[in-house]
Design a protein around this motif. Structure first.
Motif, PDB file in Angstrom:
ATOM      1  N   TRP A 302      15.808  63.917  17.562  1.00 22.99           N
ATOM      2  CA  TRP A 302      15.373  63.608  16.152  1.00 22.99           C
ATOM      3  C   TRP A 302      16.217  64.560  15.462  1.00 22.99           C
ATOM      4  O   TRP A 302      16.302  64.404  13.953  1.00 22.99           O
ATOM      5  CB  TRP A 302      13.876  63.907  15.896  1.00 22.99           C
ATOM      6  CG  TRP A 302      13.511  65.483  16.633  1.00 22.99           C
ATOM      7  CD1 TRP A 302      13.358  65.903  17.940  1.00 22.99           C
ATOM      8  CD2 TRP A 302      13.642  66.675  15.946  1.00 22.99           C
ATOM      9  NE1 TRP A 302      13.200  66.885  17.999  1.00 22.99           N
ATOM     10  CE2 TRP A 302      13.392  67.754  16.864  1.00 22.99           C
ATOM     11  CE3 TRP A 302      14.023  67.383  14.589  1.00 22.99           C
ATOM     12  CZ2 TRP A 302      13.464  69.108  16.628  1.00 22.99           C
ATOM     13  CZ3 TRP A 302      13.892  68.673  14.271  1.00 22.99           C
ATOM     14  CH2 TRP A 302      13.783  69.452  15.324  1.00 22.99           C
ATOM     15  N   GLN A 304      19.097  65.057  13.996  1.00 25.31           N
ATOM     16  CA  GLN A 304      20.657  64.424  13.645  1.00 25.31           C
ATOM     17  C   GLN A 304      21.103  64.929  12.294  1.00 25.31           C
ATOM     18  O   GLN A 304      20.628  64.526  11.401  1.00 25.31           O
ATOM     19  CB  GLN A 304      20.579  62.997  13.738  1.00 25.31           C
ATOM     20  CG  GLN A 304      19.659  62.522  15.089  1.00 25.31           C
ATOM     21  CD  GLN A 304      20.221  61.153  15.546  1.00 25.31           C
ATOM     22  OE1 GLN A 304      21.400  60.615  15.066  1.00 25.31           O
ATOM     23  NE2 GLN A 304      19.599  60.519  16.408  1.00 25.31           N
ATOM     24  N   PHE A 307      22.762  62.011   9.582  1.00 23.11           N
ATOM     25  CA  PHE A 307      21.960  61.127   8.876  1.00 23.11           C
ATOM     26  C   PHE A 307      20.869  61.786   7.851  1.00 23.11           C
ATOM     27  O   PHE A 307      19.979  61.344   7.278  1.00 23.11           O
ATOM     28  CB  PHE A 307      21.279  60.221   9.691  1.00 23.11           C
ATOM     29  CG  PHE A 307      21.943  59.208  10.431  1.00 23.11           C
ATOM     30  CD1 PHE A 307      22.551  58.275   9.587  1.00 23.11           C
ATOM     31  CD2 PHE A 307      22.328  59.453  11.785  1.00 23.11           C
ATOM     32  CE1 PHE A 307      23.397  57.273  10.494  1.00 23.11           C
ATOM     33  CE2 PHE A 307      22.925  58.411  12.309  1.00 23.11           C
ATOM     34  CZ  PHE A 307      23.687  57.544  11.604  1.00 23.11           C
ATOM     35  N   GLN A 308      21.229  63.391   7.663  1.00 24.86           N
ATOM     36  CA  GLN A 308      20.337  64.070   6.844  1.00 24.86           C
ATOM     37  C   GLN A 308      20.509  63.567   5.316  1.00 24.86           C
ATOM     38  O   GLN A 308      21.720  63.375   5.226  1.00 24.86           O
ATOM     39  CB  GLN A 308      20.544  65.563   7.009  1.00 24.86           C
ATOM     40  CG  GLN A 308      20.029  66.056   8.420  1.00 24.86           C
ATOM     41  CD  GLN A 308      18.466  66.160   8.596  1.00 24.86           C
ATOM     42  OE1 GLN A 308      17.823  66.791   7.670  1.00 24.86           O
ATOM     43  NE2 GLN A 308      18.086  65.405   9.804  1.00 24.86           N
ATOM     44  N   TYR A 317      17.972  70.230   8.145  1.00 28.36           N
ATOM     45  CA  TYR A 317      16.980  70.008   9.356  1.00 28.36           C
ATOM     46  C   TYR A 317      16.986  71.394  10.059  1.00 28.36           C
ATOM     47  O   TYR A 317      15.761  71.459  10.711  1.00 28.36           O
ATOM     48  CB  TYR A 317      17.606  68.670  10.226  1.00 28.36           C
ATOM     49  CG  TYR A 317      18.599  69.300  11.180  1.00 28.36           C
ATOM     50  CD1 TYR A 317      20.073  69.310  10.508  1.00 28.36           C
ATOM     51  CD2 TYR A 317      18.670  69.220  12.597  1.00 28.36           C
ATOM     52  CE1 TYR A 317      21.145  69.867  11.309  1.00 28.36           C
ATOM     53  CE2 TYR A 317      19.589  69.756  13.245  1.00 28.36           C
ATOM     54  CZ  TYR A 317      20.947  70.155  12.898  1.00 28.36           C
ATOM     55  OH  TYR A 317      21.982  70.428  13.570  1.00 28.36           O
ATOM     56  N   LYS A 320      14.458  74.074   9.005  1.00 29.11           N
ATOM     57  CA  LYS A 320      12.784  73.498   8.917  1.00 29.11           C
ATOM     58  C   LYS A 320      12.264  74.077  10.086  1.00 29.11           C
ATOM     59  O   LYS A 320      12.602  74.577  11.304  1.00 29.11           O
ATOM     60  CB  LYS A 320      12.876  72.116   8.988  1.00 29.11           C
ATOM     61  CG  LYS A 320      13.374  71.319   7.809  1.00 29.11           C
ATOM     62  CD  LYS A 320      13.214  70.019   7.618  1.00 29.11           C
ATOM     63  CE  LYS A 320      14.066  69.511   6.488  1.00 29.11           C
ATOM     64  NZ  LYS A 320      14.871  68.237   6.608  1.00 29.11           N
ATOM     65  N   VAL A 322      10.201  73.194  12.547  1.00 29.66           N
ATOM     66  CA  VAL A 322      10.045  72.397  13.761  1.00 29.66           C
ATOM     67  C   VAL A 322      11.399  72.932  14.573  1.00 29.66           C
ATOM     68  O   VAL A 322      11.296  73.188  15.717  1.00 29.66           O
ATOM     69  CB  VAL A 322      10.037  70.950  13.587  1.00 29.66           C
ATOM     70  CG1 VAL A 322       9.898  70.364  15.419  1.00 29.66           C
ATOM     71  CG2 VAL A 322       8.536  70.556  13.199  1.00 29.66           C
TER      72      VAL A 322
END
Lengths: 550, 280
Positions: A302, A304, A307-308, A317, A320, A322
């Motif tokens: 997830w 990646q 593709f952000q 990403y 964040k 997570v």
């Protein structure tokens, strides 16, 4: 009081001569899991040497960061760099563990063969052919994009690199299905899933994570293939500039996904250390849980970056919650597993004399993995701003060389069942120590280099003099690893070719079912069906029963 | 009650779905979006959210499958089947087909990029392997006697396999050798044709004799000859045919005679002076 346990006396040397490696006919037609596993190991070790040789060449190139003369230009340098990184994970670490598991796991669970042996055999040949296509395509000016505009000549070679790597991934997935199915559905009576040996369990976790995440890599490559085949921009990538298609699939060798290739390191640790210490491992269920948690934290398809959303207002990403939580937590199960190993060593008979190669490999791999996850913690701490720095590569190096060191230790440990006799302990110790030492030097220098703002992109020169110095240190480390890898490969190939004699069926005092087979194991593995399994260390149970009777 | 496999996969699944929801909210999701798969609000960054939730749901699916089958525990399987012990696995016979299948997939991969005909060739190989593989899998379990199984399989498949393999080998061999003959010089073509004829005669003689040969020797020899012929044929096809010259008769009719360039150079007298050189 120190308590040690011993398996039943079973140390008679097998009367059967040690196996000389089977011929070409066997390699092309076999359905025996041991022969299939040996094919994986040969391929993985040869590719390991190839990968570290590439690493050495790349290291020489980076010492002089102002030019890319050695490779004749930026494009070739970038393509080989990408091949090295992807290859270390997909062509080396994963195949080595698959090879060991293909030989050992069926015996550990008391099965006569691996599940779907023909599929397992097809997988290893598909892997070899796919790896060949990939490497040939990169040599033909392919790779995963081009740093300048993709020429028509490069287009087909790039497409071939993508398709070749896709074939490699498919073969790894097929082999994963065979191994996972063996653990789940081919266990001997009495062996519940909670009593599965830790290495077999770690392979179930690892193959499950691969099966859940690597199909996403296939999808990434399909997107890249459509982009290169139908023209730039079909899916948003033109494969040129800023690392090309590699940027779409780099997540597979970055945290958290890169941890997935090192999950079996914890299984090797949990299987080898209690045997070396001569003690039953405490809290088997907890060890299984730690491996499971590490597997969970290594699910990374997830994350990646390619593709952000590019909108500057969007938080990256890796900033964040997570991603940070995964990065911070990944070190805990590794610490727990190492703690369990230390507990076994303290409670057991300890290490007398020079430690054997397999113990060095298991512990060295575990410590390298600890260093890798610790570097991963530093990478997710936001104020350090290491996301685009070479620290990312440092995490990769530490984790993947942990996998390599652990795999070499595992090969030495299970060599009576893999090769039919014990491998040279001196060569084993040398190979393992060189890989661990070199891996630590390479990984640590890259991690530290990130703090000097050296970029992860190899075509961006270090901004400070320390960057070049650390690149030189990394080169030295890579040369050390290369020496270890060549030594391990030469020993293994020579042993498979010549065989040996006089090896005991259970030279280490093993605790799990593979040590109840003859050396070398016969077709079908067990002369008699294994006795009812009542714990995770069935050979120790037999020993206890015999003690009570006497 | 809950099996180990169920606990592991269900735990992974719940943790990943939870992580997906958290990721959704921290990446711009709002209202009930991340909790309702985007039905009542936004999910934030779609790709990460989708992959986390999708992977989690897949893991939960595996968990449910495992608990349904009780982790495939041997004791539970025996209880379910009403037997004392489940039978050991059926031995699987050796087979070339997995390697041929891998080769077929590799051919498809190369053909996908380079040439449609190569891709179709790979597809045909994979199709043939699928049929053979299914037959082998069926035959392995047909009876309890491996010899009887082998005989049964051969009785069904040999009438198909032998003519098909023979035709394919002859076609490929003829095609490859013809490319080589067209590529090399006139003298080379004569030598190669002679060697091929001697090889065919020699192999036929050996096959007709009662001698037993080492299987590795046969496999290795077949591999070397096959690679040499096919590799040579492919190389020759890529390299192209040698230069031919068209000859016109002295009477000006359209009869054409082929000959190699060497020959035309040596004999370039008046007979050949008006010939047109045509590189094919």
């Amino acid at each position: 009081m120190t308590m040690t346990e011993s398996p039943p006396a079973n140390d008679t040397a097998s009367a059967v001569p040690a196996p000389v490696v089977a011929g070409l006919y066997d390699a092309l037609t076999t359905t025996d899991h041991k022969s299939i596993g040996r094919l994986w190991l040969r391929a993985g070790m040869v590719l390991l040497v190839g990968a570290v040789v590439l690493g050495v060449l790349l290291g020489f190139e980076r010492v002089d960061s102002e030019s890319t003369d050695l490779f004749g230009g930026d494009n070739a340098f970038f393509q080989v760099w990408a091949l090295y990184r992807l290859g270390l994970a997909l062509l080396v670490a994963a195949p080595l563990f698959i090879g060991i598991a293909t030989v050992v796991v069926p015996m550990q669970v008391g099965s006569t063969n691996i599940a779907f042996p023909r599929a397992a055999h097809a997988a290893v040949w598909a892997f070899i052919i796919g790896a060949g296509i990939t490497i040939a395509a990169v040599l033909a000016n392919g790779g995963w994009g081009a740093v300048d505009r993709v020429s028509n000549e490069e287009r087909e070679a790039i497409a071939l690199s993508i398709v070749g790597l896709a074939m490699v991934v498919l073969s790894l997935l097929l082999a994963s299905i065979c191994i996972a199915t063996t653990v789940v559905s081919m266990r001997v009576k009495g062996m519940t899933l909670l009593r599965v040996p830790l290495f077999a369990w770690s392979m179930l976790v690892a193959t499950s994570v691969w099966l859940l995440t690597l199909p996403v890599l296939l999808a990434n490559m399909l997107i890249a293939y459509v982009d290169i085949h139908n023209g730039p921009g079909s899916f948003g990538g033109d494969l040129s500039g800023d690392l090309g298609a590699y940027a779409q699939i780099a997540w597979v060798v970055e945290q958290p996904q890169v941890y997935a290739f090192a999950i079996p390191v914890l299984g090797v640790l949990g299987s080898i250390v209690p045997v070396a210490a001569g003690v039953r491992a405490a809290r088997h269920g907890l060890s299984m849980g730690l491996i499971g948690v590490f597997g969970l934290l290594s699910v990374g398809a997830w994350a990646q970056p390619f593709f952000q959303p590019t909108n500057n207002a969007v938080v990256r990403y890796d900033e964040k919650f997570v991603f940070i939580a995964f990065g911070l937590a990944a070190i805990l199960p590794v610490l727990g597993a190492l703690g369990g190993a230390a507990d076994s060593l303290v409670r057991g008979r300890g290490v007398q004399g020079v430690p054997p190669a397999h113990l060095l490999g298991a512990l060295g791999g575990g410590l390298l993995l600890l260093a890798g996850t610790a570097a991963g913690v530093a990478r997710v701490i936001e104020p350090f701003e290491l996301g685009d720095r070479v620290t990312v590569a440092g995490v990769m190096s530490l984790v993947l060389f942990a996998a390599v060191a652990s795999a070499i230790g595992a090969i030495w440990f299970w060599s009576p069942k893999v090769c039919g006799h014990e491998l040279s302990p001196v060569a084993g110790r040398g190979a393992v120590m060189l890989v661990v030492l070199g891996g630590l030097v390479v990984g640590a220098s890259q991690v530290i280099n990130g703090f000097f703002e050296t970029a992860n992109n190899p075509l961006v020169a270090p901004t400070e003099d320390a960057g070049d110095v650390l690149n030189t240190v990394a080169l030295v480390g890579m040369i050390v690893i290369a020496l270890g890898a060549v030594g391990a490969l030469a020993t293994l190939l020579n042993a498979m070719r010549t065989g040996g004699a006089g090896t005991a069926d259970d030279p280490w005092g093993g605790q799990t079912l593979e040590w109840s087979t003859a050396t070398p194991p016969p077709p079908g593995n067990f002369a008699e069906p294994p006795a009812l399994v009542t714990s995770e260390a069935p050979l120790l149970d037999v020993s206890s029963d015999e003690g009570e009777e006497s | 009650m809950f099996t180990t496999g169920f606990k592991f996969f269900f735990g992974i699944g719940v943790a990943l779905v939870t992580a997906g929801v958290l990721y959704g909210y921290t990446s711009g999701g709002n209202h009930m979006g991340p909790l309702s798969l985007g039905w009542k609000g936004g999910v934030g960054e779609h790709l990460g959210y989708g992959l986390l939730v999708g992977t989690g749901v897949s893991a939960i699916g595996i968990a449910l499958t495992l608990i349904f089958f009780r982790d495939a525990d041997p004791a539970d399987q025996a209880d379910y089947m009403g037997v004392d012990d489940i039978a050991p696995t059926t031995p699987v016979t050796s087979s070339f087909w997995p390697v041929v299948g891998a080769f077929g997939v590799g051919t498809m991969a190369i053909g996908l990029v380079l040439n449609t005909a190569v891709f179709i060739t790979g597809l045909v190989i994979v199709g043939a392997v699928a049929v053979e593989w299914m037959m082998d899998a069926w035959a392995d379990r047909a009876t309890g006697d491996p010899e009887a199984n082998r005989a049964l399989r051969n009785r069904i498949m040999a009438p198909i396999e032998i003519p098909a393999a023979g035709a394919a080998a002859v076609a490929l061999g003829v095609l490859a050798v013809s490319r080589i003959l067209l590529n090399t010089t006139k003298l080379g073509a004569v030598v190669i044709a002679g060697v091929v004829a001697v090889l065919i005669l020699g192999l036929g003689t050996l096959a007709a004799s009662d001698r037993k040969f080492n299987r590795n020797l046969i496999a290795g020899g077949a591999l070397v000859v096959g690679v040499a012929v096919l590799g040579g044929g492919v190389w020759a096809a890529v390299d192209g045919e040698r230069e031919f010259e068209e000859h016109h008769s002295e009477h000006g009719d359209d009869a054409e005679h082929s000959d190699d360039a060497e020959h035309s150079d040596e004999g370039s007298d008046g007979d050949h002076s008006d010939g047109e050189t045509d590189s094919e």
